[in-house]
Each structure stands twice: as structure tokens, then as C-alpha cells.
Design a protein around this motif. Structure first.
Motif, mmCIF file in Angstrom:
data_model
loop_
_atom_site.group_PDB
_atom_site.id
_atom_site.type_symbol
_atom_site.label_atom_id
_atom_site.label_comp_id
_atom_site.label_asym_id
_atom_site.label_seq_id
_atom_site.Cartn_x
_atom_site.Cartn_y
_atom_site.Cartn_z
ATOM 1 N N THR A 21 -62.283 2.933 -3.565
ATOM 2 C CA THR A 21 -61.404 2.287 -2.592
ATOM 3 C C THR A 21 -62.082 1.085 -1.957
ATOM 4 O O THR A 21 -61.443 0.059 -1.720
ATOM 5 C CB THR A 21 -61.014 3.290 -1.478
ATOM 6 N N THR A 22 -63.375 1.191 -1.685
ATOM 7 C CA THR A 22 -64.058 0.130 -0.945
ATOM 8 C C THR A 22 -64.169 -1.163 -1.740
ATOM 9 O O THR A 22 -64.299 -2.227 -1.151
ATOM 10 C CB THR A 22 -65.464 0.583 -0.490
ATOM 11 N N VAL A 23 -64.109 -1.102 -3.052
ATOM 12 C CA VAL A 23 -64.237 -2.329 -3.853
ATOM 13 C C VAL A 23 -62.904 -3.066 -3.986
ATOM 14 O O VAL A 23 -62.873 -4.196 -4.460
ATOM 15 C CB VAL A 23 -64.840 -2.050 -5.258
ATOM 16 N N GLU A 24 -61.802 -2.448 -3.574
ATOM 17 C CA GLU A 24 -60.476 -3.062 -3.689
ATOM 18 C C GLU A 24 -60.220 -4.109 -2.599
ATOM 19 O O GLU A 24 -59.312 -4.917 -2.726
ATOM 20 C CB GLU A 24 -59.381 -1.998 -3.593
ATOM 21 N N TYR A 25 -60.981 -4.093 -1.526
ATOM 22 C CA TYR A 25 -60.698 -4.917 -0.359
ATOM 23 C C TYR A 25 -61.593 -6.153 -0.297
ATOM 24 O O TYR A 25 -62.746 -6.113 -0.696
ATOM 25 C CB TYR A 25 -60.919 -4.099 0.926
ATOM 26 N N THR A 26 -61.040 -7.223 0.259
ATOM 27 C CA THR A 26 -61.830 -8.404 0.590
ATOM 28 C C THR A 26 -61.416 -8.861 1.988
ATOM 29 O O THR A 26 -60.275 -8.645 2.414
ATOM 30 C CB THR A 26 -61.595 -9.565 -0.406
#
Length: 195
Positions: A21-26
């Protein structure tokens, strides 16, 4: 470190461990850019050897966090633990009005400390004076006593709020991840008030 805040729902989630989940956000997708220059956001890392002495004066619970939850204190919402008892994430009541001052005053900090004759990292999730309040309690996450949380427990409601993570487990809580701020603010009041 991914910290989400949905202002409409007044809910937030702090991802203490990296996952899919954490890699999906910017940060470019976050409303936090309406308030702060996203390039200037940081989670400072500070060496503070004296913090270990302060932690030693706080009450250290005998029970693990998992053993104490719903017996000694209650959770505001739910905090996710892995199979061994290490905390993966914190679900909490969080509004834009609460998040913005925490970001502005850099309440999220990573300290290198020496405590219990061991090197630890302390991740504060609130102003450090509130985190190190002498009435707060430190709970081990497992019997290994290599990761802990600092809890502020309301004396009336008995609701516990996670104030900090104390960890010697850089494999579970990588420093590089904890120092990278991903403040994902959704449904900001400022966004809806734009002309």
C-alpha cells in the motif's frame, strides 16, 4: 512513512511498516501541498542520548501490548499487529486541524537513543513533551522486548493512544522508510473552498 488523513471521515492511518500500500502513494496526490511545500516536508533524525534516561523513568508495563489491549486499556479504533505482535499500523481519529500542526511543528521525528543498554530508534507521533509525559506507559510489543509503544491512556475512558514507537528492529521498521514523509491528506477543507 505513510500517514493518511481523510478529513471527511476524520480518520487516519499510520503505516509503521512498509508494504504494498505504501508504494502506491506520492505526495503530489495529497492535499498537503495546499498547505506546505511538499519538497520541504521531512521527518528529522536526531541523536538524543538523554532520551534514554527519560524513558527509564517512565513506567514499563509487564504485559505486552496485545495482552493489555481490551484488558488494561481500550483502542480508539484498531491497531494492526502481525502474527508475532509487532505493530504494523495505527488507525486513529485524525482531522485536518489535528494533522496540519503536527506536520508544521515536525512532531513526527526519529530519535537515536540508548535505552536498556541497547540502541533504539524512537519515532514520535506527537509533540515530544506529550510523548515523554511521565504518566504515559511503555508497552513491549513482544516478549523479545526489542520493540515497544508509548501509550497515553485517558484515566476516565481508559482509551489508549499510541504516542511513539520504540524499536531496535530496523528490519521491521526501516530507518529509510520512517524518515520519508508521505502525508496523504484527502478531502481538505481548503480544496473544497477553492474557487
Amino acid at each position: 512513512m505513510l500517514i493518511t488523513c481523510d478529513n471527511n471521515m476524520q480518520m487516519g492511518y499510520i503505516y509503521l511498516m512498509p508494504n504494498e500500500t505504501t508504494v502506491e502513494y506520492t505526495l503530489e496526490e495529497s492535499d498537503i501541498g495546499l498547505y506546505y511545500d511538499i519538497e520541504s516536508l521531512s521527518i528529522p533524525r536526531i541523536k538524543w542520548l538523554g532520551m534514554g534516561q527519560i524513558l527509564s523513568k517512565m513506567r514499563l508495563a509487564v504485559k505486552t501490548y496485545r495482552e493489555a489491549v481490551n484488558n488494561v486499556f481500550h483502542c480508539e479504533y484498531w491497531n494492526d499487529l502481525d502474527g508475532e505482535g509487532y505493530m504494523m499500523g495505527i488507525e486513529l481519529y485524525l482531522t485536518e486541524e489535528m494533522l496540519l500542526p503536527l506536520v508544521a511543528h515536525q512532531a513526527f521525528k526519529l530519535y537515536d537513543v540508548r535505552w536498556r543498554n541497547q540502541d533504539f530508534r524512537v519515532l514520535t507521533l506527537d509533540a515530544y513533551l506529550d510523548v515523554l509525559d511521565k504518566n504515559n506507559v511503555i508497552y513491549p510489543l513482544t516478549s523479545q522486548k526489542d520493540a515497544f509503544v508509548i501509550l497515553s491512556v485517558d484515566p476516565i475512558s481508559k482509551v489508549g493512544r499510541i504516542m511513539a514507537l520504540i524499536s531496535a528492529r530496523d528490519d521491521l521498521y526501516p530507518v529509510d522508510y520512517l524518515q520519508k514523509p508521505l502525508f496523504m491528506l484527502a478531502n481538505s477543507s481548503r480544496y473544497f473552498n477553492r474557487d
